[in-house]
Design a protein around this motif. Structure first.
Motif, PDB file in Angstrom:
ATOM      1  N   PRO A  14       0.822  -1.226   0.000  1.00  0.00           N
ATOM      2  CA  PRO A  14       0.000   0.000   0.000  1.00  0.00           C
ATOM      3  C   PRO A  14       0.846   1.261   0.000  1.00  0.00           C
ATOM      4  CG  PRO A  14      -0.225  -1.212   2.069  1.00  0.00           C
ATOM      5  CD  PRO A  14       0.536  -2.086   1.145  1.00  0.00           C
ATOM      6  N   TRP A  15       1.982   1.196   0.660  1.00  0.00           N
ATOM      7  CA  TRP A  15       2.818   2.400   0.759  1.00  0.00           C
ATOM      8  C   TRP A  15       3.558   2.634  -0.542  1.00  0.00           C
ATOM      9  CZ3 TRP A  15       0.582   3.930   4.892  1.00  0.00           C
ATOM     10  CH2 TRP A  15       0.194   3.006   5.846  1.00  0.00           C
ATOM     11  N   ILE A  16       4.033   1.535  -1.147  1.00  0.00           N
ATOM     12  CA  ILE A  16       4.708   1.666  -2.435  1.00  0.00           C
ATOM     13  C   ILE A  16       3.743   2.217  -3.472  1.00  0.00           C
ATOM     14  CG2 ILE A  16       5.679   0.336  -4.347  1.00  0.00           C
ATOM     15  CD1 ILE A  16       7.180  -1.304  -2.418  1.00  0.00           C
ATOM     16  N   ASP A  89      10.683  16.960   0.223  1.00  0.00           N
ATOM     17  CA  ASP A  89       9.342  17.530   0.171  1.00  0.00           C
ATOM     18  C   ASP A  89       8.336  16.452  -0.224  1.00  0.00           C
ATOM     19  OD1 ASP A  89       7.765  19.978   0.399  1.00  0.00           O
ATOM     20  OD2 ASP A  89       7.288  19.577  -1.694  1.00  0.00           O
ATOM     21  N   PHE A  90       8.718  15.631  -1.162  1.00  0.00           N
ATOM     22  CA  PHE A  90       7.878  14.520  -1.610  1.00  0.00           C
ATOM     23  C   PHE A  90       7.538  13.596  -0.445  1.00  0.00           C
ATOM     24  CE2 PHE A  90       8.144  10.272  -4.035  1.00  0.00           C
ATOM     25  CZ  PHE A  90       6.776  10.210  -4.175  1.00  0.00           C
ATOM     26  N   VAL A  91       8.572  13.204   0.274  1.00  0.00           N
ATOM     27  CA  VAL A  91       8.370  12.263   1.371  1.00  0.00           C
ATOM     28  C   VAL A  91       7.519  12.876   2.483  1.00  0.00           C
ATOM     29  CG1 VAL A  91       9.596  11.155   3.248  1.00  0.00           C
ATOM     30  CG2 VAL A  91      10.398  10.852   0.921  1.00  0.00           C
ATOM     31  N   LEU A  92       7.771  14.128   2.794  1.00  0.00           N
ATOM     32  CA  LEU A  92       6.993  14.759   3.865  1.00  0.00           C
ATOM     33  C   LEU A  92       5.534  14.915   3.467  1.00  0.00           C
ATOM     34  CD1 LEU A  92       9.541  17.416   5.093  1.00  0.00           C
ATOM     35  CD2 LEU A  92       8.701  15.466   6.364  1.00  0.00           C
ATOM     36  N   LYS A  93       5.296  15.181   2.192  1.00  0.00           N
ATOM     37  CA  LYS A  93       3.910  15.265   1.719  1.00  0.00           C
ATOM     38  C   LYS A  93       3.215  13.922   1.891  1.00  0.00           C
ATOM     39  CE  LYS A  93       2.947  19.167  -1.060  1.00  0.00           C
ATOM     40  NZ  LYS A  93       4.019  19.767  -1.866  1.00  0.00           N
ATOM     41  N   LEU A  94       3.930  12.855   1.528  1.00  0.00           N
ATOM     42  CA  LEU A  94       3.368  11.521   1.710  1.00  0.00           C
ATOM     43  C   LEU A  94       3.023  11.284   3.176  1.00  0.00           C
ATOM     44  CD1 LEU A  94       5.677   9.275  -0.505  1.00  0.00           C
ATOM     45  CD2 LEU A  94       3.276   9.789  -0.898  1.00  0.00           C
ATOM     46  N   GLN A  95       3.908  11.765   4.053  1.00  0.00           N
ATOM     47  CA  GLN A  95       3.678  11.551   5.483  1.00  0.00           C
ATOM     48  C   GLN A  95       2.412  12.230   5.964  1.00  0.00           C
ATOM     49  OE1 GLN A  95       6.938  12.598   7.919  1.00  0.00           O
ATOM     50  NE2 GLN A  95       7.886  10.603   7.695  1.00  0.00           N
ATOM     51  N   VAL A  96       2.178  13.438   5.507  1.00  0.00           N
ATOM     52  CA  VAL A  96       0.961  14.139   5.917  1.00  0.00           C
ATOM     53  C   VAL A  96      -0.253  13.325   5.482  1.00  0.00           C
ATOM     54  CG1 VAL A  96      -0.433  16.203   5.619  1.00  0.00           C
ATOM     55  CG2 VAL A  96       2.032  16.408   5.874  1.00  0.00           C
ATOM     56  N   ILE A  97      -0.197  12.822   4.247  1.00  0.00           N
ATOM     57  CA  ILE A  97      -1.321  12.028   3.734  1.00  0.00           C
ATOM     58  C   ILE A  97      -1.519  10.789   4.606  1.00  0.00           C
ATOM     59  CG2 ILE A  97      -2.114  10.635   1.790  1.00  0.00           C
ATOM     60  CD1 ILE A  97      -0.548  12.584  -0.038  1.00  0.00           C
ATOM     61  N   GLN A 310      12.892  -1.997   9.100  1.00  0.00           N
ATOM     62  CA  GLN A 310      12.125  -0.964   9.795  1.00  0.00           C
ATOM     63  C   GLN A 310      10.842  -0.637   9.053  1.00  0.00           C
ATOM     64  OE1 GLN A 310      15.059   2.077   9.937  1.00  0.00           O
ATOM     65  NE2 GLN A 310      15.820   1.491  11.955  1.00  0.00           N
ATOM     66  N   VAL A 311      10.983  -0.436   7.737  1.00  0.00           N
ATOM     67  CA  VAL A 311       9.815  -0.043   6.960  1.00  0.00           C
ATOM     68  C   VAL A 311       8.784  -1.161   6.933  1.00  0.00           C
ATOM     69  CG1 VAL A 311       9.031   0.516   4.631  1.00  0.00           C
ATOM     70  CG2 VAL A 311      11.047   1.611   5.546  1.00  0.00           C
ATOM     71  N   LEU A 318       0.920  -0.667  10.647  1.00  0.00           N
ATOM     72  CA  LEU A 318      -0.029   0.338  10.169  1.00  0.00           C
ATOM     73  C   LEU A 318      -1.094  -0.316   9.288  1.00  0.00           C
ATOM     74  CD1 LEU A 318       2.342   3.327   9.403  1.00  0.00           C
ATOM     75  CD2 LEU A 318       0.706   3.128  11.241  1.00  0.00           C
ATOM     76  N   ARG A 319      -0.658  -1.261   8.464  1.00  0.00           N
ATOM     77  CA  ARG A 319      -1.596  -1.939   7.575  1.00  0.00           C
ATOM     78  C   ARG A 319      -2.657  -2.668   8.403  1.00  0.00           C
ATOM     79  NH1 ARG A 319      -1.686  -7.262   5.101  1.00  0.00           N
ATOM     80  NH2 ARG A 319       0.071  -7.795   6.422  1.00  0.00           N
ATOM     81  N   ARG A 320      -2.203  -3.350   9.447  1.00  0.00           N
ATOM     82  CA  ARG A 320      -3.162  -4.072  10.288  1.00  0.00           C
ATOM     83  C   ARG A 320      -4.127  -3.114  10.948  1.00  0.00           C
ATOM     84  NH1 ARG A 320       0.701  -8.628  12.874  1.00  0.00           N
ATOM     85  NH2 ARG A 320       0.719  -9.938  11.019  1.00  0.00           N
ATOM     86  N   ARG A 321      -3.563  -2.009  11.404  1.00  0.00           N
ATOM     87  CA  ARG A 321      -4.380  -0.992  12.049  1.00  0.00           C
ATOM     88  C   ARG A 321      -5.479  -0.526  11.092  1.00  0.00           C
ATOM     89  NH1 ARG A 321      -5.411  -0.083  16.789  1.00  0.00           N
ATOM     90  NH2 ARG A 321      -3.441   0.435  17.731  1.00  0.00           N
ATOM     91  N   LEU A 322      -5.076  -0.275   9.841  1.00  0.00           N
ATOM     92  CA  LEU A 322      -6.046   0.221   8.870  1.00  0.00           C
ATOM     93  C   LEU A 322      -7.079  -0.849   8.531  1.00  0.00           C
ATOM     94  CD1 LEU A 322      -3.703   2.198   6.457  1.00  0.00           C
ATOM     95  CD2 LEU A 322      -5.358   3.131   8.039  1.00  0.00           C
ATOM     96  N   GLN A 323      -6.610  -2.092   8.355  1.00  0.00           N
ATOM     97  CA  GLN A 323      -7.527  -3.174   8.035  1.00  0.00           C
ATOM     98  C   GLN A 323      -8.519  -3.397   9.150  1.00  0.00           C
ATOM     99  OE1 GLN A 323      -5.365  -6.667   7.195  1.00  0.00           O
ATOM    100  NE2 GLN A 323      -5.401  -6.338   4.999  1.00  0.00           N
ATOM    101  N   HIS A 324      -7.983  -3.437  10.359  1.00  0.00           N
ATOM    102  CA  HIS A 324      -8.802  -3.669  11.525  1.00  0.00           C
ATOM    103  C   HIS A 324      -9.878  -2.602  11.601  1.00  0.00           C
ATOM    104  CE1 HIS A 324      -9.753  -5.518  15.228  1.00  0.00           C
ATOM    105  NE2 HIS A 324      -9.472  -4.464  15.957  1.00  0.00           N
TER     106      HIS A 324
END
Lengths: 551, 558
Positions: A14-16, A89-97, A310-311, A318-324
């Motif tokens: 999902p992150w990729i 900037d790209f990565v930080l934008k992704l983080q906000v999302i 780490q990733v 996070l994926r489990r959290r979202l699925q749950h």
């Protein structure tokens, strides 16, 4: 290869995908990274060729190479700066999302789940896991791609002059890249997962320690708690450093390889290049320098292994959290229309509590519309749980609860909440202004209305003393109010709510008798015409009611 | 001024590890030296081969030197990492014990917020890189360029001048950019802290937010918070990137200039100065060393944000004004860490005299405490309207109120009181994330399962705990979900029953409790009094007033 493995990995997928979805950003990022690396290689090797050529070739053309050197020098600085700004900037934008999406998922879960959160856990998820994900593009995805491309280009270039040297570069660096990426230490993932657990444990224990400072200190057991915390963090930190050491070992190995390749290329050039041709002599300098130039794209590779673990660990949680969250989503759309006027609430043979613990059985009762009731019982008898059940937070284990003629479980919770005014047992004031806290119950209430209700709960004077008046800022845990004051503010908020069902859990706890009696009477105008349930441990702690129910 | 305090904190930490630090610095410089030797040998070998001037045995010697430097670099690298990781470990643990000490002192003054718990993790992690990366790279940045400059000067003073002239520009520009970076970084760390506070608050009150239909607003607040975080972050990063771009620019330009100068000299464009004597060997040496001249500065720039991060972290970790400095904090931490609670004196020895006293809060409000005295085995009830300072008086008696500048209104008969543990039950009982047993063993770590059971029985909780699937080991859950308010209060009381203290302080023990729980609590208190505890409680409950031997009425003064 690592690439296909990333793409197949459900924890990373999902992150990729969200990285891919910003196509322009990642292509620009990669191109800039490659340009930076190639400029460095170009600068070094062209300079080497230039000097050697000047020394040995008679009548060498100097202006084109000279310009090339200047070009590479500036291109390198410029592309690196742009690459860094653009990619971060790209990565930080992704983080906000990601961060906002995660919080949304949390708010969309059925409310009772919120009670099960472990604070340490959730906090860690928000901060650490999302921070860990920022490595995804910068450390995990991009560097190997750039390294592969740069190595191919350099080996083609070198291979044009000496096939063997080109092959050595291609194979040698392929080995380095393979070592750092494809041979991704599998233990890096399990280790990262262990590290996350350890971090969470330390955080929880630190939170406990801080919360209990005063009591632990009075008990004289503070040193013991401190020692325990230090010991826990020692264990955690050792794990953390183990990762660093692992990365250092990888870097050490890569450096050794790089130098071996360098020496091999020098040896091969010396023996295979037709050095009798003076024109080719400068190559002897240029080819090794091109290898040295590759250092830059290679030295970031050892991070890949660790970042992978780490990733992946962060992504999995996070994926489990979202699925749950998805499974237990409650949707406001399938709403049954609820009457906006008081309804009878009937309880039929209710059994309530948690799977671990049944707190109340065979509870049958009918709360008539617009009447006031007191539910009296000692703690542990299920007062608060009954309140949560009527509120819809804790579904009954058995039996039926009806609002009017509708079973409660068929009502959409958000619509039901809009009819219910609530004063919970614990602290539920958020860190915001007094006015904001009050307007949670009624967004359109005027300042006058706020003052009137504060007057009723005898808080107006306290708040008038404050320079910011209604804008008085409540600290975390409403620390700048006393327990009784916070309770009365929550009562004021409950009074402001327009809902027809008012649930008050121990509304007068921590308020002295005289004040309690005064407030009880003054607030009646706000409660008339509504169904009111007082949950209290004694009759005296409840307001005036038409009927008492003992449980 | 602020940075000065932060720097002081870092210096004090460094003072604990003088040897480890200087070893690291020396290893970094050794690495630099080996690189210089390697590059020089490489240049001589290449140039000599091209020009065909090198004899076979010299060629072999140079190859041997190259391999020796290869092995040395590999070895030094490993040594450095090993030392670095050891130092980082010890240093961060030291910082943690200093922080624990600071919390002790701070708890009694302004209190410690829940989000401060994060200080124990994130900011401390930012300290290590400063010591194991930044400081050694500074040491090497002072050494390796000088060494290279010496060698280049030997060959050609004009090339040396190129390097020398570009080098000082770099620190100047970086300092200018760096000052901005530091400021921004400090702001940034503060906002990270605020951001995590925002999450904690919103997550904890998620249910409330949902019930009051505030989730949209909360989401908006989280989103703006994240966005603000991103902007601040970008601001810091842009400055940091700019400073390294400045460095790279000068480095690239200098390398290009040296290359072109050397090339033109070899072509014979310059007919004056050292240029006429430049050979391929010396020229190539200069060219190969030129990047290495700037490399330590580039490494330093890479680690420069470590310094900014560590300073910002030190700013947060540094004790507030008025605290003793970190060093003495560490000293006293050592002397006090071993002090275990001492239960050896007799409970009946304690007596308490409180002189009448006017306490002033920080916001100016004042409360008056009347004088009273009490003996061991007595129950004192503090009453008065809400806001009259009951809880504050309890905090003072618990020793949790800093009254350094005011005359102490309390006198305790036996001097042994100094070391006496006090049971202190606040309005919201303090329970840790853990099982029922964990919560009890917090106070009495060696208590047997049997005595835990006994204590729970006395507060009427055993029948409940017995039913839990995991019994004593049942986790009580976030915010003690499994327990009602009264049960949580009784669990806290069970600690006192398990390990009675000479003085027991209770704030509203029956406020959120049903009559049966209240009865159990009252019985428990009477039993404790009989065993010789001095019990002081603040309450509105007339039942508690009835059992009290001494009733003290407090009033606020406006």
């Amino acid at each position: 290869m690592w690439w296909s493995r990333y793409r197949r990995d459900p924890d990373l997928k999902p992150w990729i995908e969200s990285v891919y979805s910003q196509r322009l950003r990642w292509i620009v990022g990669l191109v800039l990274m490659l340009l930076t690396g190639l400029s460095a290689i170009g600068l070094l090797s062209l300079s080497g060729w230039f000097i050697a050529a000047c020394a040995v070739i008679v009548g060498v053309e100097i202006y084109v190479p000279g310009g090339g050197i200047r070009f590479f020098a500036i291109a390198r600085t410029l592309s690196r700066y742009l690459e860094r700004v653009s990619n971060h900037d790209f990565v930080l934008k992704l983080q906000v999302i990601w961060r906002t999406r995660l919080f949304k998922t949390l708010t969309q879960r059925r409310p009772q789940h919120a009670l099960e959160f472990r604070l340490g856990h959730v906090l860690q998820q928000f901060t650490q896991d999302i921070d860990a994900l920022d490595s995804l593009f910068l450390r995990l995805m991009a560097p190997p791609v750039v390294a592969v491309l740069a190595v191919i280009l350099v080996s083609l270039f070198v291979g044009y002059f000496s096939l063997l040297a080109g092959a050595i570069i291609l194979l040698g660096f392929a080995l380095i890249i393979w070592q750092s990426t494809a041979r991704l230490p599998r233990q890096s993932f399990s280790h990262a997962a262990r590290l996350q657990t350890a971090t969470e444990q330390v955080r929880t224990q630190a939170l406990d320690h801080v919360a209990g400072l005063l009591e632990l200190s009075a008990w004289q057991v503070l040193p013991r708690s401190e020692q325990a915390l230090l010991k826990r963090s020692e264990h955690w930190q050792k794990q953390r450093l183990y990762q660093q050491q692992h990365q250092a070992r990888q870097a050490q190995l890569n450096q050794l390889w790089l130098q071996l390749i360098l020496f091999a290329v020098i040896a091969v050039s010396m023996f295979t290049l037709p050095l009798a041709n003076v024109e080719l002599l400068p190559l002897l300098v240029m080819l090794p320098l091109a290898v040295l130039g590759l250092t830059e794209v290679i030295q970031v590779l050892p991070q890949v292994g660790i970042s992978y673990g780490q990733v992946k660990a962060a992504g999995r949680r996070l994926r489990r959290r979202l699925q749950h969250g998805n499974e237990s989503r409650y949707s406001p759309t399938d709403a049954q229309v609820i009457e906006q006027t008081p309804q009878d609430i009937s309880c039929q043979d209710l059994q309530i509590g948690y799977p671990e613990r049944v707190v109340l059985e065979h509870f049958t009762c009918c709360f008539k519309a617009a009447q006031h009731y007191a539910i009296i019982g000692r703690s542990g008898r299920g007062k608060s749980t009954l309140l949560n059940t009527i509120l819809g937070l804790t579904p009954p284990l058995n039996g039926q609860l009806k609002v009017g003629s509708e079973p409660l479980e068929l009502l959409a919770l958000p619509t039901w909440f809009s009819q219910v005014s609530l004063l919970q047992q614990g602290a539920s004031l958020i860190s915001a202004s007094v006015a904001e806290n009050l307007r949670m119950a009624n967004a359109t209430a005027s300042d006058d209305e706020l003052w009137r209700v504060l007057e009723a709960v005898e808080l107006a004077e306290r708040i008038r003393q404050h320079p910011d008046q209604l804008g008085m800022w409540l600290e975390v845990d409403s620390r700048n109010l006393s327990g009784g004051q916070a309770r009365r503010l929550m009562l004021a908020r409950a009074l402001l709510h327009p809902g027809w069902l008012v649930l008050l859990d121990e509304p007068f706890a921590g308020i002295d008798v005289a004040q309690r009696e005064r407030i009880k009477l003054v607030i009646q105008p706000w409660l008339s015409g509504k169904t009111v349930l007082y949950f209290a441990h004694t009759e005296a702690a409840s307001g005036p009611v038409s009927e008492q129910i003992k449980i | 001024m602020q940075t000065k305090i932060a720097r002081q904190y870092l210096d004090e930490l460094a003072r604990f590890f003088p040897h480890a630090l200087s070893t690291l610095k020396r290893l970094a410089q050794l690495q630099g030296t080996v690189i210089v030797i390697q590059m020089t040998a490489l240049a001589i070998l290449l140039a000599g081969t091209i020009e065909g001037k090198l004899e076979m045995q010299h060629q072999l010697l140079l190859v041997a030197v190259l391999f020796a430097t290869l092995v040395l670099r590999h070895w030094l690298f490993g040594r450095f990492e090993q030392h670095a990781s050891q130092l980082q470990f010890e240093l961060e643990q030291k910082a943690r014990s200093v922080l624990l000490q600071r919390w002790r002192m701070q708890a009694k003054r302004e209190g410690v917020l829940a989000e401060d718990a994060d200080l124990f993790l994130t900011p401390i992690q930012q300290l290590g890189p400063y010591f194991v990366r930044f400081l050694p790279s500074i040491a090497n940045a002072k050494w390796q360029p000088l060494l290279i400059l010496g060698i280049v000067l030997y060959f050609d003073w004009i090339a040396a001048a190129f390097l020398l002239l570009s080098a000082p520009l770099i620190p100047i520009f970086m300092a200018i950019v760096g000052m901005g970076a530091e400021q921004i970084s400090q702001r940034h760390l503060e906002s990270v802290k605020r951001l995590s506070g925002l999450f904690l608050d919103h997550v904890r009150h998620l249910t409330t937010l949902q019930i009051f239909a505030q989730t949209d607003r909360a989401e908006a607040r989280v989103e703006t918070g994240s966005e603000r975080y991103r902007k601040l972050n970008m601001a810091t990063l842009k400055v940091a990137f700019l400073s390294s771009a400045v460095l790279e620019f000068f480095a690239s330009i200098a390398i290009a200039a040296v290359a072109i100068y050397v090339g033109f000299s070899l072509l014979g464009f310059f007919s004056w100065g050292p240029a006429t004597e430049l050979t391929l060997m010396s020229g190539l040496t200069i060219l190969l060393l030129a990047p290495e001249f700037f490399q330590p500065l580039r490494t330093l720039a890479q680690h420069y944000h470590d310094r900014a991060g560590a300073l910002a972290a030190a700013e947060l970790l540094r004790s507030k004004e008025g605290d003793d400095n970190a060093a003495t904090a560490i000293e006293s931490e050592h002397s006090r860490a071993d002090v275990e609670p001492q239960f050896q004196f007799k409970l009946s020895e304690l007596g308490l005299k409180v002189a009448s006293y006017t306490h002033q809060y920080q916001d100016g409000a004042m409360v008056e405490w009347p004088s009273f005295s009490a003996q061991a085995g007595q129950i004192v009830c503090l009453k008065g309207p809400s806001g009259s300072g009951k809880s504050t008086l309890l905090q003072a008696l618990a020793g949790n109120l800093s009254m350094a500048n005011e005359p102490q209104p309390f006198t305790f008969d036996p001097s042994k009181y100094q070391q006496a543990p006090i049971a202190f039950l606040q309005q919201r009982p303090f329970l840790i994330h853990g099982s029922v047993a964990d919560n009890l063993r917090l106070i009495a770590p060696d208590a047997s399962g049997e005595s835990l059971q006994q204590a729970l029985r006395q507060v009427g909780l055993w029948s409940l705990v017995e039913q839990f699937p995991n019994g004593l080991e049942q986790a009580v859950g976030e915010q003690a979900k499994l327990l009602s308010g009264g049960e949580a209060q009784r669990l806290a009381l069970a600690r006192v029953v398990l390990a009675p203290t000479p003085m027991v302080l209770l704030d509203e023990p029956t406020a959120a409790v049903d009559p049966d729980s209240a009865k159990i609590i009252i019985e428990g208190l009477l039993t404790l009094a009989k065993r010789g505890c001095l019990i002081i409680l603040a309450s509105h409950n007339p039942q508690l007033e009835e059992i009290a031997d001494v009733v003290v009425t407090l009033s606020s003064r406006s």
